[in-house]
Design a protein around this motif. Structure first.
Motif, PDB file in Angstrom:
ATOM      1  N   THR A 146       0.864  -1.183   0.000  1.00  0.00           N
ATOM      2  CA  THR A 146       0.000   0.000   0.000  1.00  0.00           C
ATOM      3  C   THR A 146       0.900   1.233   0.000  1.00  0.00           C
ATOM      4  OG1 THR A 146      -1.726  -1.143   1.240  1.00  0.00           O
ATOM      5  CG2 THR A 146      -1.771   1.265   1.297  1.00  0.00           C
ATOM      6  N   ILE A 147       0.609   2.190  -0.875  1.00  0.00           N
ATOM      7  CA  ILE A 147       1.384   3.434  -0.933  1.00  0.00           C
ATOM      8  C   ILE A 147       0.466   4.599  -0.575  1.00  0.00           C
ATOM      9  CG2 ILE A 147       2.715   5.013  -2.381  1.00  0.00           C
ATOM     10  CD1 ILE A 147       3.482   2.626  -4.137  1.00  0.00           C
ATOM     11  N   LEU A 148       0.885   5.381   0.427  1.00  0.00           N
ATOM     12  CA  LEU A 148       0.189   6.608   0.798  1.00  0.00           C
ATOM     13  C   LEU A 148       1.134   7.771   0.549  1.00  0.00           C
ATOM     14  CD1 LEU A 148      -1.408   5.602   4.222  1.00  0.00           C
ATOM     15  CD2 LEU A 148      -2.519   5.696   1.995  1.00  0.00           C
ATOM     16  N   THR A 149       0.697   8.750  -0.236  1.00  0.00           N
ATOM     17  CA  THR A 149       1.530   9.913  -0.544  1.00  0.00           C
ATOM     18  C   THR A 149       0.649  11.150  -0.611  1.00  0.00           C
ATOM     19  OG1 THR A 149       3.223  10.791  -2.046  1.00  0.00           O
ATOM     20  CG2 THR A 149       1.384   9.589  -3.064  1.00  0.00           C
ATOM     21  N   THR A 150       1.254  12.322  -0.442  1.00  0.00           N
ATOM     22  CA  THR A 150       0.488  13.560  -0.541  1.00  0.00           C
ATOM     23  C   THR A 150       0.379  14.045  -1.977  1.00  0.00           C
ATOM     24  OG1 THR A 150       2.402  15.007  -0.217  1.00  0.00           O
ATOM     25  CG2 THR A 150       1.222  14.288   1.769  1.00  0.00           C
ATOM     26  N   GLU A 151       1.344  13.612  -2.834  1.00  0.00           N
ATOM     27  CA  GLU A 151       1.316  14.083  -4.222  1.00  0.00           C
ATOM     28  C   GLU A 151       2.055  13.115  -5.136  1.00  0.00           C
ATOM     29  OE1 GLU A 151       2.230  18.116  -6.799  1.00  0.00           O
ATOM     30  OE2 GLU A 151       3.410  17.776  -5.008  1.00  0.00           O
ATOM     31  N   VAL A 152       1.485  12.919  -6.325  1.00  0.00           N
ATOM     32  CA  VAL A 152       2.169  12.189  -7.389  1.00  0.00           C
ATOM     33  C   VAL A 152       2.410  13.203  -8.505  1.00  0.00           C
ATOM     34  CG1 VAL A 152       2.039  10.301  -9.049  1.00  0.00           C
ATOM     35  CG2 VAL A 152       1.022  10.019  -6.783  1.00  0.00           C
ATOM     36  N   HIS A 153       3.687  13.389  -8.840  1.00  0.00           N
ATOM     37  CA  HIS A 153       4.061  14.401  -9.835  1.00  0.00           C
ATOM     38  C   HIS A 153       5.294  13.887 -10.577  1.00  0.00           C
ATOM     39  CE1 HIS A 153       5.522  18.228 -11.477  1.00  0.00           C
ATOM     40  NE2 HIS A 153       4.271  18.638 -11.341  1.00  0.00           N
ATOM     41  N   PRO A 154       5.415  14.183 -11.864  1.00  0.00           N
ATOM     42  CA  PRO A 154       6.575  13.698 -12.630  1.00  0.00           C
ATOM     43  C   PRO A 154       7.935  14.149 -12.089  1.00  0.00           C
ATOM     44  CG  PRO A 154       4.912  14.593 -14.114  1.00  0.00           C
ATOM     45  CD  PRO A 154       4.461  14.904 -12.723  1.00  0.00           C
ATOM     46  N   VAL A 155       7.954  15.274 -11.375  1.00  0.00           N
ATOM     47  CA  VAL A 155       9.217  15.782 -10.835  1.00  0.00           C
ATOM     48  C   VAL A 155       9.144  15.767  -9.308  1.00  0.00           C
ATOM     49  CG1 VAL A 155      10.793  17.742 -10.749  1.00  0.00           C
ATOM     50  CG2 VAL A 155       9.514  17.273 -12.847  1.00  0.00           C
ATOM     51  N   ALA A 156      10.071  15.039  -8.678  1.00  0.00           N
ATOM     52  CA  ALA A 156      10.132  14.986  -7.216  1.00  0.00           C
ATOM     53  C   ALA A 156      11.102  16.047  -6.710  1.00  0.00           C
ATOM     54  CB  ALA A 156      10.575  13.600  -6.757  1.00  0.00           C
ATOM     55  N   PRO A 157      10.795  16.680  -5.581  1.00  0.00           N
ATOM     56  CA  PRO A 157      11.709  17.701  -5.044  1.00  0.00           C
ATOM     57  C   PRO A 157      12.962  17.047  -4.444  1.00  0.00           C
ATOM     58  CG  PRO A 157       9.850  17.400  -3.581  1.00  0.00           C
ATOM     59  CD  PRO A 157       9.599  16.534  -4.776  1.00  0.00           C
ATOM     60  N   THR A 158      14.054  17.108  -5.161  1.00  0.00           N
ATOM     61  CA  THR A 158      15.276  16.425  -4.732  1.00  0.00           C
ATOM     62  C   THR A 158      15.996  17.156  -3.600  1.00  0.00           C
ATOM     63  OG1 THR A 158      16.509  17.575  -6.462  1.00  0.00           O
ATOM     64  CG2 THR A 158      15.651  15.387  -6.999  1.00  0.00           C
ATOM     65  N   HIS A 159      15.622  18.365  -3.308  1.00  0.00           N
ATOM     66  CA  HIS A 159      16.296  19.160  -2.278  1.00  0.00           C
ATOM     67  C   HIS A 159      15.628  19.048  -0.916  1.00  0.00           C
ATOM     68  CE1 HIS A 159      12.880  21.584  -3.418  1.00  0.00           C
ATOM     69  NE2 HIS A 159      13.074  22.325  -2.358  1.00  0.00           N
ATOM     70  N   PHE A 160      14.643  18.182  -0.762  1.00  0.00           N
ATOM     71  CA  PHE A 160      13.858  18.128   0.469  1.00  0.00           C
ATOM     72  C   PHE A 160      14.737  17.974   1.721  1.00  0.00           C
ATOM     73  CE2 PHE A 160      11.733  15.856   3.866  1.00  0.00           C
ATOM     74  CZ  PHE A 160      10.617  16.649   4.069  1.00  0.00           C
ATOM     75  N   GLY A 161      15.580  16.954   1.755  1.00  0.00           N
ATOM     76  CA  GLY A 161      16.405  16.694   2.940  1.00  0.00           C
ATOM     77  C   GLY A 161      17.330  17.845   3.275  1.00  0.00           C
ATOM     78  N   GLN A 162      17.953  18.417   2.254  1.00  0.00           N
ATOM     79  CA  GLN A 162      18.874  19.531   2.488  1.00  0.00           C
ATOM     80  C   GLN A 162      18.132  20.733   3.074  1.00  0.00           C
ATOM     81  OE1 GLN A 162      18.634  17.844  -0.361  1.00  0.00           O
ATOM     82  NE2 GLN A 162      20.656  17.085  -0.918  1.00  0.00           N
ATOM     83  N   LYS A 163      16.973  21.020   2.518  1.00  0.00           N
ATOM     84  CA  LYS A 163      16.206  22.177   3.003  1.00  0.00           C
ATOM     85  C   LYS A 163      15.654  21.909   4.397  1.00  0.00           C
ATOM     86  CE  LYS A 163      13.836  26.092   1.865  1.00  0.00           C
ATOM     87  NZ  LYS A 163      14.139  27.205   1.023  1.00  0.00           N
ATOM     88  N   TYR A 164      15.140  20.704   4.620  1.00  0.00           N
ATOM     89  CA  TYR A 164      14.527  20.367   5.912  1.00  0.00           C
ATOM     90  C   TYR A 164      15.557  20.412   7.035  1.00  0.00           C
ATOM     91  CZ  TYR A 164      11.516  18.141   9.330  1.00  0.00           C
ATOM     92  OH  TYR A 164      10.756  17.886  10.442  1.00  0.00           O
ATOM     93  N   PHE A 165      16.735  19.813   6.803  1.00  0.00           N
ATOM     94  CA  PHE A 165      17.749  19.753   7.851  1.00  0.00           C
ATOM     95  C   PHE A 165      18.729  20.921   7.835  1.00  0.00           C
ATOM     96  CE2 PHE A 165      16.438  15.271   7.444  1.00  0.00           C
ATOM     97  CZ  PHE A 165      16.015  15.080   8.747  1.00  0.00           C
ATOM     98  N   GLY A 166      18.527  21.870   6.914  1.00  0.00           N
ATOM     99  CA  GLY A 166      19.354  23.068   6.869  1.00  0.00           C
ATOM    100  C   GLY A 166      20.763  22.836   6.368  1.00  0.00           C
ATOM    101  N   THR A 167      20.923  21.835   5.500  1.00  0.00           N
ATOM    102  CA  THR A 167      22.259  21.550   4.951  1.00  0.00           C
ATOM    103  C   THR A 167      22.407  22.030   3.524  1.00  0.00           C
ATOM    104  OG1 THR A 167      21.553  19.332   4.287  1.00  0.00           O
ATOM    105  CG2 THR A 167      22.596  19.552   6.456  1.00  0.00           C
ATOM    106  N   ASP A 168      21.430  22.825   3.050  1.00  0.00           N
ATOM    107  CA  ASP A 168      21.512  23.325   1.654  1.00  0.00           C
ATOM    108  C   ASP A 168      22.398  24.539   1.545  1.00  0.00           C
ATOM    109  OD1 ASP A 168      19.736  24.916   3.096  1.00  0.00           O
ATOM    110  OD2 ASP A 168      18.292  25.112   1.471  1.00  0.00           O
TER     111      ASP A 168
END
Length: 168
Positions: A146-168
């Motif tokens: 079973t897959i639960l997600t908030t959005e299905v989109h052709p482009v995934a945000p690859t910067h999520f971890g960097q932005k979330y943890f402040g390492t960008d």
């Protein structure tokens, strides 16, 4: 383009929503609770960033860990570490992976769970963002998941971890 504070606030809200829906998918038993102030009928609802969201909703939940790194050139996923509760094979499993791009990492994680006796039919993948390709890859390999997600989109945000943890 949002500030880190706004980004983390919004990400935490999405994490909470997907975690709560994942918890709603779990089996439950109705029970009666007697408190000093009276009797209440209670019917419970059937990644590091996501783990805190899960703990915020359910403090006593058992948590396992899988560390998987994908090679940037080949996109092949390699398992470096896996530690689970000893009775994981008897449980429903919430597999949390925030950004589902190719699906390769999640497929490897499911393979590790299967090696530990977990049936794919009891795995609920919680993801914030998923590409159609990533979701299809997982479903082709493990159609029972079973897959639960908030959005299905052709482009995934690859910067999520960097932005979330402040390492960008």
């Amino acid at each position: 383009k949002s500030s880190r504070g706004d980004f983390v606030f919004s990400a935490d809200r999405l994490i909470r929503l997907v975690v709560e829906e994942g918890l709603n998918q779990l089996p439950y038993t109705e029970c009666t609770v007697t408190t000093p102030t009276g009797r209440w009928e209670i019917t419970p609802p059937p990644g590091e960033a996501m783990e805190q969201g899960l703990r915020d909703c359910c403090r006593s939940i058992r948590i396992g860990k899988i560390l998987i790194q994908s090679d940037e050139e080949t996109q092949r996923a390699k398992v470096y570490y896996a530690k689970f509760p000893p009775d994981i094979y008897r449980r429903k499993v919430l597999l949390m992976y925030p950004i589902l791009s190719t699906g390769n990492t999640v497929i490897e994680a499911v393979k590790v769970l299967v090696e530990h006796g977990v049936q794919p039919s009891v795995i609920i993948l919680l993801s914030l963002f998923s590409t159609p390709h990533g979701a299809k890859s997982i479903i082709q390999e493990f159609p029972e998941i079973t897959i639960l997600t908030t959005e299905v989109h052709p482009v995934a945000p690859t910067h999520f971890g960097q932005k979330y943890f402040g390492t960008d």
